[in-house]
Enzyme design. Structure first.
Site, PDB file in Angstrom:
ATOM      1  N   GLU A 129       0.850  -1.204   0.000  1.00 25.78           N
ATOM      2  CA  GLU A 129       0.000   0.000   0.000  1.00 25.78           C
ATOM      3  C   GLU A 129       0.878   1.245   0.000  1.00 25.78           C
ATOM      4  O   GLU A 129       1.778   1.400   0.827  1.00 25.78           O
ATOM      5  CB  GLU A 129      -0.937   0.057   1.216  1.00 25.78           C
ATOM      6  CG  GLU A 129      -1.850   1.283   1.086  1.00 25.78           C
ATOM      7  CD  GLU A 129      -2.826   1.498   2.240  1.00 25.78           C
ATOM      8  OE1 GLU A 129      -2.642   0.909   3.310  1.00 25.78           O
ATOM      9  OE2 GLU A 129      -3.770   2.299   2.044  1.00 25.78           O
ATOM     10  N   GLU A 174       5.106   4.941   3.229  1.00 26.43           N
ATOM     11  CA  GLU A 174       4.566   6.227   3.703  1.00 26.43           C
ATOM     12  C   GLU A 174       5.742   7.131   4.070  1.00 26.43           C
ATOM     13  O   GLU A 174       6.821   6.645   4.424  1.00 26.43           O
ATOM     14  CB  GLU A 174       3.661   5.948   4.922  1.00 26.43           C
ATOM     15  CG  GLU A 174       2.994   7.122   5.599  1.00 26.43           C
ATOM     16  CD  GLU A 174       2.231   8.046   4.666  1.00 26.43           C
ATOM     17  OE1 GLU A 174       2.765   9.149   4.404  1.00 26.43           O
ATOM     18  OE2 GLU A 174       1.127   7.705   4.210  1.00 26.43           O
ATOM     19  N   ASN A 193       9.721   7.794  -0.307  1.00 25.65           N
ATOM     20  CA  ASN A 193       8.933   8.243  -1.452  1.00 25.65           C
ATOM     21  C   ASN A 193       8.530   7.009  -2.270  1.00 25.65           C
ATOM     22  O   ASN A 193       9.387   6.271  -2.762  1.00 25.65           O
ATOM     23  CB  ASN A 193       9.797   9.197  -2.279  1.00 25.65           C
ATOM     24  CG  ASN A 193       9.098   9.693  -3.522  1.00 25.65           C
ATOM     25  OD1 ASN A 193       7.874   9.827  -3.558  1.00 25.65           O
ATOM     26  ND2 ASN A 193       9.883   9.986  -4.554  1.00 25.65           N
ATOM     27  N   ASP A 222      -3.116  12.071  -2.242  1.00 25.61           N
ATOM     28  CA  ASP A 222      -3.368  13.515  -2.186  1.00 25.61           C
ATOM     29  C   ASP A 222      -3.830  14.001  -3.558  1.00 25.61           C
ATOM     30  O   ASP A 222      -3.153  13.767  -4.556  1.00 25.61           O
ATOM     31  CB  ASP A 222      -2.081  14.240  -1.771  1.00 25.61           C
ATOM     32  CG  ASP A 222      -1.653  13.811  -0.371  1.00 25.61           C
ATOM     33  OD1 ASP A 222      -2.389  14.076   0.589  1.00 25.61           O
ATOM     34  OD2 ASP A 222      -0.586  13.169  -0.247  1.00 25.61           O
ATOM     35  N   LYS A 226      -5.531  21.982  -7.131  1.00 22.44           N
ATOM     36  CA  LYS A 226      -5.344  23.244  -7.870  1.00 22.44           C
ATOM     37  C   LYS A 226      -4.618  22.966  -9.182  1.00 22.44           C
ATOM     38  O   LYS A 226      -3.672  22.167  -9.200  1.00 22.44           O
ATOM     39  CB  LYS A 226      -4.510  24.222  -7.032  1.00 22.44           C
ATOM     40  CG  LYS A 226      -5.258  24.776  -5.841  1.00 22.44           C
ATOM     41  CD  LYS A 226      -4.453  25.855  -5.157  1.00 22.44           C
ATOM     42  CE  LYS A 226      -5.185  26.337  -3.928  1.00 22.44           C
ATOM     43  NZ  LYS A 226      -4.297  26.982  -2.968  1.00 22.44           N
ATOM     44  N   THR A 232     -11.684   4.761   5.716  1.00 19.29           N
ATOM     45  CA  THR A 232     -10.696   5.566   6.448  1.00 19.29           C
ATOM     46  C   THR A 232     -11.243   6.980   6.664  1.00 19.29           C
ATOM     47  O   THR A 232     -12.252   7.369   6.075  1.00 19.29           O
ATOM     48  CB  THR A 232      -9.363   5.672   5.681  1.00 19.29           C
ATOM     49  OG1 THR A 232      -9.583   6.415   4.483  1.00 19.29           O
ATOM     50  CG2 THR A 232      -8.773   4.314   5.359  1.00 19.29           C
ATOM     51  N   GLU A 271     -11.801   8.893   3.428  1.00 18.83           N
ATOM     52  CA  GLU A 271     -13.026   8.558   2.696  1.00 18.83           C
ATOM     53  C   GLU A 271     -14.241   9.155   3.407  1.00 18.83           C
ATOM     54  O   GLU A 271     -15.141   9.711   2.764  1.00 18.83           O
ATOM     55  CB  GLU A 271     -13.178   7.043   2.567  1.00 18.83           C
ATOM     56  CG  GLU A 271     -14.445   6.672   1.810  1.00 18.83           C
ATOM     57  CD  GLU A 271     -14.529   5.198   1.447  1.00 18.83           C
ATOM     58  OE1 GLU A 271     -13.723   4.407   1.951  1.00 18.83           O
ATOM     59  OE2 GLU A 271     -15.417   4.862   0.651  1.00 18.83           O
TER      60      GLU A 271
HETATM   61  C1  LIG Z   1      -4.701  11.770   1.661  1.00 15.06           C
HETATM   62  S1  LIG Z   1      -3.677  10.734   2.590  1.00 15.06           S
HETATM   63  C2  LIG Z   1      -4.539   9.160   2.536  1.00 15.06           C
HETATM   64  C3  LIG Z   1      -4.033   8.181   3.541  1.00 15.06           C
HETATM   65  C4  LIG Z   1      -4.711   6.788   3.497  1.00 15.06           C
HETATM   66  N1  LIG Z   1      -4.482   6.118   2.239  1.00 15.06           N
HETATM   67  C5  LIG Z   1      -6.176   6.872   3.809  1.00 15.06           C
HETATM   68  O1  LIG Z   1      -7.013   6.616   2.939  1.00 15.06           O
HETATM   69  O2  LIG Z   1      -6.491   7.218   4.966  1.00 15.06           O
HETATM   70  C6  LIG Z   1      -2.328  10.460   1.472  1.00 15.06           C
HETATM   71  C7  LIG Z   1      -1.112   9.885   2.153  1.00 15.06           C
HETATM   72  O3  LIG Z   1      -0.153   9.577   1.153  1.00 15.06           O
HETATM   73  C8  LIG Z   1       1.136   9.910   1.625  1.00 15.06           C
HETATM   74  N2  LIG Z   1       1.976  10.135   0.435  1.00 15.06           N
HETATM   75  C9  LIG Z   1       1.771  11.042  -0.537  1.00 15.06           C
HETATM   76  N3  LIG Z   1       2.706  10.930  -1.481  1.00 15.06           N
HETATM   77  C10 LIG Z   1       3.538   9.920  -1.102  1.00 15.06           C
HETATM   78  C11 LIG Z   1       4.707   9.354  -1.661  1.00 15.06           C
HETATM   79  N4  LIG Z   1       5.204   9.788  -2.834  1.00 15.06           N
HETATM   80  N5  LIG Z   1       5.321   8.368  -1.005  1.00 15.06           N
HETATM   81  C12 LIG Z   1       4.829   7.912   0.183  1.00 15.06           C
HETATM   82  N6  LIG Z   1       3.712   8.404   0.772  1.00 15.06           N
HETATM   83  C13 LIG Z   1       3.074   9.410   0.135  1.00 15.06           C
HETATM   84  C14 LIG Z   1       0.918  11.152   2.471  1.00 15.06           C
HETATM   85  O4  LIG Z   1       1.946  11.343   3.428  1.00 15.06           O
HETATM   86  C15 LIG Z   1      -0.432  10.843   3.133  1.00 15.06           C
HETATM   87  O5  LIG Z   1      -0.269  10.198   4.365  1.00 15.06           O
END
Ligand SMILES: C[S@@+](CC[C@H](N)C(=O)[O-])C[C@H]1O[C@@H](n2cnc3c(N)ncnc32)[C@H](O)[C@@H]1O
Length: 261
Positions: free
Chosen positions: A91, A116, A143, A166, A170, A238, A241
């Site tokens: 994930e 993460e 990353n 994310d 924008k 989550t 959502e």
């Molecule tokens: C909007 S949150 C959603 C978290 C989770 N999937 C949920 O549904 O609750 C997006 C997550 O992706 C992580 N994230 C974004 N870009 C990432 C990347 N390139 N590598 C690792 N994590 C990333 C962010 O730190 C954040 O915790």
């Protein structure tokens, strides 16, 4: 003005850092990352989790230049990491870990990897996994595209999940979205033929982008009929959502099969 385009450079974490061409700051990444690292202060319990639980749950990562990077040529051997050969589910952007901890607890025959960059989220994931007695889960602080490309051997992943990435809604930020053609290439490399890529988002424009990108990507075929996939029944609700639903957004699920090109 010469009209020459000045390259956009990025800081160690991939944030745009519009330095002029004469600046000698090294370029750490040649494209923006899909996250802004939250400082997110850790609670005492999270600090303790980091110290006590990370030796078991958190995989050590050799870095390139940036602190969340992964050095090329440092792939893990999943059989060695998990002490067995089993289905591997990864994930990306696991947030607080609700999805992956619940999935790992429910399916002890598969192995799970959470990728993460949000440290407090990783700590929370370890605490919950420990409380549930989950042993078939590991975490990587990196990353995600770099983890997929350099940490996971090609064709080693059975399922890849990207839930509520994310949205970067924008216009000037959409280039930071994770699901883009280069991501499709990297995801196809990590997935085994016949493996599945599952995605979900509450942002319609991003859902459209995901579908356009993956429909066009070599190595992927839609695993759904109609406009969107059915909700993946292994997906828990989550906070992200719930927030989308509260403001009346449609939740879009997508799923694709990795096929031989
Ligand atoms: C909007 S949150 C959603 C978290 C989770 N999937 C949920 O549904 O609750 C997006 C997550 O992706 C992580 N994230 C974004 N870009 C990432 C990347 N390139 N590598 C690792 N994590 C990333 C962010 O730190 C954040 O915790």
């Amino acid at each position: 003005m010469s009209g020459r385009k000045v390259p956009v450079r990025h800081t160690p974490e991939g944030q745009p850092n519009n330095l002029d061409a004469m600046d000698s700051t090294p370029v750490f990444r040649d494209k923006p990352v899909s996250f802004v690292r939250r400082s997110g202060r850790m609670s005492e319990a999270q600090d303790r989790a980091w110290a006590e639980l990370s030796p078991f749950y958190l995989l050590p990562v050799e870095r390139a230049a940036a602190t969340t990077s992964v050095k090329a040529g440092t792939a893990i051997d999943p059989a060695e990491v998990y002490g067995r050969t089993a289905r591997l589910v990864v994930e990306i952007g696991s947030g607080q870990g609700h999805q992956i901890v619940s999935a790992a607890a429910a399916d002890s025959d598969s192995d799970f990897l959470a990728v993460e960059v949000f440290t407090a989220g990783l700590a929370r994931t370890m605490l919950d996994a420990d409380r549930e007695g989950v042993k078939n889960l590991r975490l990587v602080e990196a990353n995600a595209p770099e983890a997929l490309e350099h940490l996971l051997p090609p064709a080693s992943v059975d399922e890849l999940w990207v839930f509520f990435p994310d949205p970067w809604h924008k216009n000037k930020h959409t280039k930071r979205r994770l699901v883009a053609p280069d991501f499709a290439r990297i995801a196809a490399q990590a997935l085994r033929p016949g493996g599945t890529l599952r995605l979900a988002t509450d942002w319609q424009d991003y859902a459209d982008q995901m579908r356009d990108v993956l429909d066009a990507a070599p190595g992927f075929e839609r695993a759904f009929a109609g406009e969107w996939a059915e909700r993946f029944d292994g997906r828990v609700l989550t906070a992200f959502e719930r927030k989308g639903l509260r403001v009346g957004r449609d939740i879009r699920d997508l799923s694709y099969t990795r096929v031989s090109p």
